[in-house]
Design a protein around this motif. Structure first.
Motif, PDB file in Angstrom:
ATOM      1  N   MET A  26     -35.562 -57.119 -21.098  1.00 40.49           N
ATOM      2  CA  MET A  26     -36.508 -56.714 -22.049  1.00 40.49           C
ATOM      3  C   MET A  26     -37.969 -56.777 -21.187  1.00 40.49           C
ATOM      4  O   MET A  26     -38.959 -55.890 -21.743  1.00 40.49           O
ATOM      5  N   GLY A  27     -38.012 -57.664 -20.486  1.00 40.09           N
ATOM      6  CA  GLY A  27     -39.520 -57.603 -19.518  1.00 40.09           C
ATOM      7  C   GLY A  27     -39.631 -56.769 -18.224  1.00 40.09           C
ATOM      8  O   GLY A  27     -40.402 -56.779 -17.481  1.00 40.09           O
ATOM      9  N   ASP A  28     -38.523 -55.834 -17.994  1.00 39.29           N
ATOM     10  CA  ASP A  28     -38.269 -55.143 -16.863  1.00 39.29           C
ATOM     11  C   ASP A  28     -37.668 -53.749 -17.050  1.00 39.29           C
ATOM     12  O   ASP A  28     -36.691 -53.657 -17.695  1.00 39.29           O
ATOM     13  N   ARG A  29     -38.537 -52.831 -16.938  1.00 39.13           N
ATOM     14  CA  ARG A  29     -38.236 -51.429 -17.154  1.00 39.13           C
ATOM     15  C   ARG A  29     -36.931 -51.288 -16.436  1.00 39.13           C
ATOM     16  O   ARG A  29     -36.046 -50.365 -17.038  1.00 39.13           O
ATOM     17  N   LEU A  30     -36.750 -51.242 -15.200  1.00 42.23           N
ATOM     18  CA  LEU A  30     -35.582 -51.068 -14.347  1.00 42.23           C
ATOM     19  C   LEU A  30     -34.170 -51.767 -14.757  1.00 42.23           C
ATOM     20  O   LEU A  30     -33.155 -51.379 -15.086  1.00 42.23           O
ATOM     21  N   ALA A  31     -34.428 -53.215 -15.186  1.00 46.06           N
ATOM     22  CA  ALA A  31     -33.422 -53.943 -15.847  1.00 46.06           C
ATOM     23  C   ALA A  31     -32.931 -53.483 -17.231  1.00 46.06           C
ATOM     24  O   ALA A  31     -31.625 -53.329 -17.519  1.00 46.06           O
ATOM     25  N   LEU A  32     -33.911 -53.070 -17.816  1.00 48.43           N
ATOM     26  CA  LEU A  32     -33.558 -52.453 -19.161  1.00 48.43           C
ATOM     27  C   LEU A  32     -32.812 -51.336 -19.090  1.00 48.43           C
ATOM     28  O   LEU A  32     -31.763 -50.778 -19.659  1.00 48.43           O
ATOM     29  N   ALA A  33     -33.179 -50.342 -18.290  1.00 47.04           N
ATOM     30  CA  ALA A  33     -32.535 -49.144 -17.880  1.00 47.04           C
ATOM     31  C   ALA A  33     -30.968 -49.244 -17.469  1.00 47.04           C
ATOM     32  O   ALA A  33     -30.089 -48.763 -17.884  1.00 47.04           O
ATOM     33  N   GLY A  34     -30.741 -50.267 -16.741  1.00 42.63           N
ATOM     34  CA  GLY A  34     -29.599 -50.631 -16.118  1.00 42.63           C
ATOM     35  C   GLY A  34     -28.630 -51.280 -17.142  1.00 42.63           C
ATOM     36  O   GLY A  34     -27.654 -50.618 -17.339  1.00 42.63           O
ATOM     37  N   LEU A  35     -29.173 -52.065 -17.924  1.00 40.92           N
ATOM     38  CA  LEU A  35     -28.411 -52.759 -18.933  1.00 40.92           C
ATOM     39  C   LEU A  35     -27.775 -51.506 -19.981  1.00 40.92           C
ATOM     40  O   LEU A  35     -26.700 -51.474 -20.221  1.00 40.92           O
ATOM     41  N   ASN A  36     -28.819 -50.659 -20.269  1.00 39.53           N
ATOM     42  CA  ASN A  36     -28.455 -49.447 -21.458  1.00 39.53           C
ATOM     43  C   ASN A  36     -27.330 -48.792 -20.730  1.00 39.53           C
ATOM     44  O   ASN A  36     -26.644 -48.214 -21.238  1.00 39.53           O
ATOM     45  N   ALA A  37     -27.650 -48.423 -19.224  1.00 38.01           N
ATOM     46  CA  ALA A  37     -26.742 -47.547 -18.819  1.00 38.01           C
ATOM     47  C   ALA A  37     -25.184 -48.173 -18.846  1.00 38.01           C
ATOM     48  O   ALA A  37     -24.312 -47.200 -18.883  1.00 38.01           O
ATOM     49  N   VAL A  38     -25.221 -49.334 -18.146  1.00 41.79           N
ATOM     50  CA  VAL A  38     -23.884 -50.057 -18.038  1.00 41.79           C
ATOM     51  C   VAL A  38     -23.045 -50.029 -19.246  1.00 41.79           C
ATOM     52  O   VAL A  38     -21.975 -49.716 -19.364  1.00 41.79           O
ATOM     53  N   CYS A  39     -23.743 -50.437 -20.352  1.00 48.04           N
ATOM     54  CA  CYS A  39     -23.101 -50.538 -21.477  1.00 48.04           C
ATOM     55  C   CYS A  39     -22.774 -49.218 -22.281  1.00 48.04           C
ATOM     56  O   CYS A  39     -21.647 -49.048 -22.704  1.00 48.04           O
ATOM     57  N   ALA A  40     -23.769 -48.208 -21.908  1.00 53.09           N
ATOM     58  CA  ALA A  40     -23.208 -47.128 -22.582  1.00 53.09           C
ATOM     59  C   ALA A  40     -21.923 -46.033 -21.700  1.00 53.09           C
ATOM     60  O   ALA A  40     -20.963 -45.634 -22.439  1.00 53.09           O
ATOM     61  N   ILE A  41     -21.751 -46.271 -20.647  1.00 56.86           N
ATOM     62  CA  ILE A  41     -20.936 -45.973 -19.740  1.00 56.86           C
ATOM     63  C   ILE A  41     -19.502 -46.551 -19.991  1.00 56.86           C
ATOM     64  O   ILE A  41     -18.620 -45.909 -20.288  1.00 56.86           O
ATOM     65  N   LEU A  42     -19.556 -47.664 -20.318  1.00 58.81           N
ATOM     66  CA  LEU A  42     -18.402 -48.479 -20.451  1.00 58.81           C
ATOM     67  C   LEU A  42     -17.925 -48.189 -21.640  1.00 58.81           C
ATOM     68  O   LEU A  42     -16.640 -47.934 -22.047  1.00 58.81           O
ATOM     69  N   SER A  43     -18.752 -48.133 -22.896  1.00 59.24           N
ATOM     70  CA  SER A  43     -18.320 -47.901 -24.107  1.00 59.24           C
ATOM     71  C   SER A  43     -17.867 -46.408 -24.253  1.00 59.24           C
ATOM     72  O   SER A  43     -17.010 -46.446 -25.092  1.00 59.24           O
ATOM     73  N   MET A  44     -18.240 -45.590 -23.404  1.00 59.03           N
ATOM     74  CA  MET A  44     -17.724 -44.121 -23.578  1.00 59.03           C
ATOM     75  C   MET A  44     -16.399 -44.053 -22.857  1.00 59.03           C
ATOM     76  O   MET A  44     -15.450 -43.460 -23.338  1.00 59.03           O
ATOM     77  N   THR A  45     -16.141 -44.760 -21.642  1.00 57.24           N
ATOM     78  CA  THR A  45     -15.172 -44.380 -20.717  1.00 57.24           C
ATOM     79  C   THR A  45     -13.841 -45.308 -20.862  1.00 57.24           C
ATOM     80  O   THR A  45     -12.865 -44.902 -20.340  1.00 57.24           O
ATOM     81  N   LEU A  46     -14.082 -46.759 -21.217  1.00 54.68           N
ATOM     82  CA  LEU A  46     -13.135 -47.455 -21.351  1.00 54.68           C
ATOM     83  C   LEU A  46     -11.923 -47.346 -22.220  1.00 54.68           C
ATOM     84  O   LEU A  46     -12.453 -46.971 -23.596  1.00 54.68           O
ATOM     85  N   PRO A  47     -10.817 -47.170 -22.078  1.00 52.74           N
ATOM     86  CA  PRO A  47      -9.753 -47.163 -22.916  1.00 52.74           C
ATOM     87  C   PRO A  47      -9.944 -48.354 -23.840  1.00 52.74           C
ATOM     88  O   PRO A  47     -10.210 -49.729 -23.431  1.00 52.74           O
ATOM     89  N   GLU A  48      -9.439 -48.253 -25.309  1.00 48.93           N
ATOM     90  CA  GLU A  48      -9.417 -49.292 -26.153  1.00 48.93           C
ATOM     91  C   GLU A  48      -8.402 -50.211 -26.009  1.00 48.93           C
ATOM     92  O   GLU A  48      -7.435 -49.801 -25.609  1.00 48.93           O
ATOM     93  N   ARG A  49      -8.707 -51.733 -25.961  1.00 46.36           N
ATOM     94  CA  ARG A  49      -7.655 -52.660 -25.786  1.00 46.36           C
ATOM     95  C   ARG A  49      -6.952 -52.583 -24.685  1.00 46.36           C
ATOM     96  O   ARG A  49      -5.792 -52.786 -24.583  1.00 46.36           O
ATOM     97  N   GLU A  50      -7.330 -52.068 -23.406  1.00 47.71           N
ATOM     98  CA  GLU A  50      -6.615 -51.925 -22.277  1.00 47.71           C
ATOM     99  C   GLU A  50      -7.428 -52.840 -21.239  1.00 47.71           C
ATOM    100  O   GLU A  50      -8.746 -52.639 -20.632  1.00 47.71           O
ATOM    101  N   ALA A  51      -6.774 -53.827 -20.794  1.00 50.85           N
ATOM    102  CA  ALA A  51      -7.219 -54.606 -19.813  1.00 50.85           C
ATOM    103  C   ALA A  51      -7.548 -54.134 -18.289  1.00 50.85           C
ATOM    104  O   ALA A  51      -7.060 -53.510 -17.646  1.00 50.85           O
ATOM    105  N   HIS A  52      -9.010 -54.545 -17.883  1.00 52.51           N
ATOM    106  CA  HIS A  52      -9.265 -53.807 -16.400  1.00 52.51           C
ATOM    107  C   HIS A  52      -9.873 -55.224 -15.798  1.00 52.51           C
ATOM    108  O   HIS A  52     -11.413 -55.219 -15.560  1.00 52.51           O
TER     109      HIS A  52
END
Length: 242
Positions: free
Chosen positions: A83-109
């Protein structure tokens, strides 16, 4: 009765009813999964349930097909670093959004999970984050079956003078091997091929190449979807941070 407990990174939270939420998590042994947290909007749980948080998650149900009802305990929060850093916030949002979209459900990686946790633990370290994120995207492509082969030229077999990546095969191409096709190939910055030192401008160029395969191979394989806008916001933040 079926039950499990695992440590997980929290990817997303959305309201469910008046006082509950549905959370989406990524764990080492159970992959991406979703479940209801009762009272998730309350004063006790709401501060814990922030994207990027590391949680201990327990699930119990009569049948595996049932909607999970999670109970959660905090392991560590990453919200302060983000929250205190623009780059960190952008990075967190990107990682979470990409994983949420691309990971198969209930499949371990497991390898990707461990890389993801290590990357999220770098939030706030702006000297290490951009390169760490590039390596994470390369690992994501590898784990999902779209890894890049940058070891030698696809046309000539040489290991030197590699300058491009074929958008069709994901394989490296040398200057000599590219010939008249050079303008149709993707750039291969040295950092993408494994060089340890690079400025943010070169990392952004490399992310343009990994981004092509994320968009045109990985995400396109999932149907009519677009790359999360959070990724472009991260690239913009990395470019401005140089």
């Amino acid at each position: 009765m079926i039950e499990w407990r695992d440590e997980a990174a929290l990817l997303a939270v959305r309201p469910f009813g008046e006082t509950s939420v549905i959370i989406e998590v990524f764990s080492e042994d159970h992959g991406r999964d979703s479940g209801v947290v009762r009272g998730g909007t309350g004063r006790k749980l709401a501060p814990i349930l922030q994207p990027g948080a590391q949680l201990s998650v327990a699930w119990k149900a009569r049948l595996d097909s049932h909607l999970r009802a999670f109970t959660v305990e905090p392991v560590r929060s990453r919200s302060a670093a983000a929250m205190g850093d623009r780059l960190a916030l952008a990075g967190l949002n990107a990682v979470c959004a990409i994983l949420s979209m691309t990971l198969p459900e209930r499949e371990a990686h497991p390898p990707l999970y461990r890389r993801t946790v290590a990357l999220l633990d770098l939030l706030g370290d702006n000297d290490l984050w951009p390169l760490g994120y590039l390596r994470w995207e390369q690992a994501l492509l590898e784990e999902m079956g779209y890894g890049l082969d940058l070891s030698r030229c696809a046309a000539t077999g040489v290991t030197e003078g590699l300058a491009y990546v074929s958008p069709k095969t994901g394989r490296a191409v040398s200057e000599a091997g590219a010939g008249d096709w050079a303008d149709r190939l993707l750039p291969l910055p040295s950092v993408l091929a494994g060089a340890g030192d690079a400025d943010n401008a070169e990392i952004v160029r490399a992310l343009g190449t990994t981004g092509y395969f994320i968009e045109h191979r990985l995400i396109r394989s999932l149907g009519d979807r677009e790359t999360p806008a959070a990724r472009q916001r991260l690239l913009d933040a990395i470019a401005r941070a140089d």
